[in-house]
Design a protein around this motif. Sequence first.
Motif, PDB file in Angstrom:
ATOM      1  N   ALA A  12      13.270   9.896  -8.983  1.00  0.00           N
ATOM      2  CA  ALA A  12      14.210   9.626 -10.072  1.00  0.00           C
ATOM      3  C   ALA A  12      13.818  10.316 -11.377  1.00  0.00           C
ATOM      4  N   GLY A  13      12.637  10.932 -11.392  1.00  0.00           N
ATOM      5  CA  GLY A  13      12.184  11.617 -12.597  1.00  0.00           C
ATOM      6  C   GLY A  13      11.601  10.689 -13.648  1.00  0.00           C
ATOM      7  N   THR A  14      11.225   9.469 -13.253  1.00  0.00           N
ATOM      8  CA  THR A  14      10.689   8.495 -14.208  1.00  0.00           C
ATOM      9  C   THR A  14       9.205   8.216 -14.005  1.00  0.00           C
ATOM     10  N   LEU A  15       8.552   8.959 -13.123  1.00  0.00           N
ATOM     11  CA  LEU A  15       7.132   8.741 -12.862  1.00  0.00           C
ATOM     12  C   LEU A  15       6.316   9.112 -14.097  1.00  0.00           C
ATOM     13  N   ARG A  16       5.397   8.251 -14.490  1.00  0.00           N
ATOM     14  CA  ARG A  16       4.529   8.519 -15.630  1.00  0.00           C
ATOM     15  C   ARG A  16       3.264   9.241 -15.178  1.00  0.00           C
ATOM     16  N   GLY A  17       2.607   9.893 -16.131  1.00  0.00           N
ATOM     17  CA  GLY A  17       1.342  10.546 -15.846  1.00  0.00           C
ATOM     18  C   GLY A  17       1.502  11.961 -15.331  1.00  0.00           C
ATOM     19  N   LYS A  18       0.376  12.648 -15.172  1.00  0.00           N
ATOM     20  CA  LYS A  18       0.372  14.044 -14.740  1.00  0.00           C
ATOM     21  C   LYS A  18       0.204  14.198 -13.228  1.00  0.00           C
ATOM     22  N   LEU A  19      -0.276  13.156 -12.565  1.00  0.00           N
ATOM     23  CA  LEU A  19      -0.495  13.222 -11.120  1.00  0.00           C
ATOM     24  C   LEU A  19       0.797  12.955 -10.360  1.00  0.00           C
ATOM     25  N   THR A  20       0.874  13.472  -9.143  1.00  0.00           N
ATOM     26  CA  THR A  20       2.017  13.198  -8.279  1.00  0.00           C
ATOM     27  C   THR A  20       1.986  11.741  -7.834  1.00  0.00           C
ATOM     28  N   ALA A  21       3.084  11.273  -7.276  1.00  0.00           N
ATOM     29  CA  ALA A  21       3.151   9.896  -6.781  1.00  0.00           C
ATOM     30  C   ALA A  21       2.109   9.649  -5.707  1.00  0.00           C
ATOM     31  N   SER A  22       1.968  10.596  -4.796  1.00  0.00           N
ATOM     32  CA  SER A  22       0.996  10.428  -3.711  1.00  0.00           C
ATOM     33  C   SER A  22      -0.434  10.394  -4.241  1.00  0.00           C
ATOM     34  N   ALA A  23      -0.720  11.243  -5.220  1.00  0.00           N
ATOM     35  CA  ALA A  23      -2.061  11.276  -5.800  1.00  0.00           C
ATOM     36  C   ALA A  23      -2.374   9.968  -6.520  1.00  0.00           C
ATOM     37  N   GLN A  24      -1.373   9.416  -7.209  1.00  0.00           N
ATOM     38  CA  GLN A  24      -1.574   8.137  -7.891  1.00  0.00           C
ATOM     39  C   GLN A  24      -1.808   7.018  -6.876  1.00  0.00           C
ATOM     40  N   ALA A  25      -1.015   7.009  -5.811  1.00  0.00           N
ATOM     41  CA  ALA A  25      -1.153   5.973  -4.785  1.00  0.00           C
ATOM     42  C   ALA A  25      -2.520   6.039  -4.117  1.00  0.00           C
ATOM     43  N   ASP A  26      -3.048   7.253  -3.939  1.00  0.00           N
ATOM     44  CA  ASP A  26      -4.349   7.420  -3.292  1.00  0.00           C
ATOM     45  C   ASP A  26      -5.485   6.837  -4.135  1.00  0.00           C
ATOM     46  N   MET A  27      -5.247   6.658  -5.433  1.00  0.00           N
ATOM     47  CA  MET A  27      -6.276   6.137  -6.324  1.00  0.00           C
ATOM     48  C   MET A  27      -6.289   4.606  -6.370  1.00  0.00           C
ATOM     49  N   ILE A  28      -5.328   3.970  -5.689  1.00  0.00           N
ATOM     50  CA  ILE A  28      -5.227   2.509  -5.687  1.00  0.00           C
ATOM     51  C   ILE A  28      -5.840   1.956  -4.410  1.00  0.00           C
ATOM     52  N   SER A  29      -6.725   0.984  -4.548  1.00  0.00           N
ATOM     53  CA  SER A  29      -7.347   0.364  -3.387  1.00  0.00           C
ATOM     54  C   SER A  29      -7.490  -1.130  -3.638  1.00  0.00           C
ATOM     55  N   GLY A  30      -7.706  -1.874  -2.576  1.00  0.00           N
ATOM     56  CA  GLY A  30      -7.863  -3.317  -2.682  1.00  0.00           C
ATOM     57  C   GLY A  30      -9.212  -3.773  -2.158  1.00  0.00           C
ATOM     58  N   THR A  31      -9.612  -4.978  -2.563  1.00  0.00           N
ATOM     59  CA  THR A  31     -10.868  -5.542  -2.089  1.00  0.00           C
ATOM     60  C   THR A  31     -10.788  -7.060  -2.169  1.00  0.00           C
ATOM     61  N   ASP A  32     -11.535  -7.735  -1.317  1.00  0.00           N
ATOM     62  CA  ASP A  32     -11.611  -9.195  -1.385  1.00  0.00           C
ATOM     63  C   ASP A  32     -12.892  -9.637  -2.074  1.00  0.00           C
ATOM     64  N   SER A  33     -13.604  -8.692  -2.688  1.00  0.00           N
ATOM     65  CA  SER A  33     -14.840  -8.981  -3.408  1.00  0.00           C
ATOM     66  C   SER A  33     -14.583  -8.884  -4.912  1.00  0.00           C
ATOM     67  N   LEU A  34     -14.752  -9.988  -5.621  1.00  0.00           N
ATOM     68  CA  LEU A  34     -14.555  -9.984  -7.069  1.00  0.00           C
ATOM     69  C   LEU A  34     -15.533  -9.031  -7.744  1.00  0.00           C
ATOM     70  N   GLU A  35     -16.761  -9.015  -7.287  1.00  0.00           N
ATOM     71  CA  GLU A  35     -17.769  -8.137  -7.884  1.00  0.00           C
ATOM     72  C   GLU A  35     -17.387  -6.672  -7.725  1.00  0.00           C
ATOM     73  N   THR A  36     -16.959  -6.298  -6.521  1.00  0.00           N
ATOM     74  CA  THR A  36     -16.535  -4.919  -6.284  1.00  0.00           C
ATOM     75  C   THR A  36     -15.347  -4.558  -7.162  1.00  0.00           C
ATOM     76  N   CYS A  37     -14.482  -5.525  -7.380  1.00  0.00           N
ATOM     77  CA  CYS A  37     -13.264  -5.291  -8.151  1.00  0.00           C
ATOM     78  C   CYS A  37     -13.553  -5.035  -9.631  1.00  0.00           C
ATOM     79  N   VAL A  38     -14.459  -5.787 -10.224  1.00  0.00           N
ATOM     80  CA  VAL A  38     -14.604  -5.746 -11.684  1.00  0.00           C
ATOM     81  C   VAL A  38     -15.849  -5.022 -12.193  1.00  0.00           C
ATOM     82  N   LYS A  39     -16.843  -4.808 -11.346  1.00  0.00           N
ATOM     83  CA  LYS A  39     -18.075  -4.177 -11.796  1.00  0.00           C
ATOM     84  C   LYS A  39     -17.807  -2.787 -12.370  1.00  0.00           C
ATOM     85  N   GLY A  40     -18.237  -2.566 -13.619  1.00  0.00           N
ATOM     86  CA  GLY A  40     -18.096  -1.265 -14.248  1.00  0.00           C
ATOM     87  C   GLY A  40     -16.708  -0.945 -14.768  1.00  0.00           C
TER      88      GLY A  40
END
Length: 206
Positions: A12-40
């Motif tokens: 739709a031409g409304t994507l924010r940022g300089k990366l492609t949609a696929s590149a942005q999606a590749d940077m998103i991950s999940g975890t069930d560990s609070l420490e892994t999620c928030v450390k750093g």
Amino acid sequence: DIREELLQFEEAGTLRGKLTASAQADMISGTDSLETCVKGAKYIQECVPESLELKRKVWGGIDKLVDDKTILASSTSCIVPSKISDFMKHKAQFIVAHPCNPPYHTPMVELVPAPWTSEEVRAGTRALMQEVGQGPVSLSRELPGFVLNRMQYSILNECWRLIRDGIVSPPGPGRGDEGRDGDEVRLHGSDGDHPPQRGGDPELLR
């Protein structure tokens, strides 16, 4: 699905940022560990349900894991930040960053400090929101309902008065905002579920 939504934004031409949609999606991950999620992390945005007890429990765990530089933000739409963070070691880093819904299309975000929120965190949160394309509205202090809810409830109160006085009629089985007969009104807020908004303060609606 986040990837699918990003691809739709890109098409739709409304994507924010300089990366492609696929590149942005590749940077998103999940975890069930609070420490892994928030450390750093540079910035943490908590989005658990509107329960003070739950939010305090979650932040109690996060507080033990973060350093003195991480911005600690809650998405709460109605709980003042002092009630969530008063027990925390890193409470000077705590702030409410309440986005409108859906945030990607409605960029306003309320920044509500607790009495002890540092000026550095206030400024840093605002700068980060601007950087990612949101529209921050900074409050000078906390107050029940923040700004958006107070404005919405003022409008809702007037709508109820108009219905009470017979000026307009509430919607029937169909939607009242489709302009069918021009004499109906549909009441909803930024989250689409007033009143009251997601467990908001019922005192604001009277």
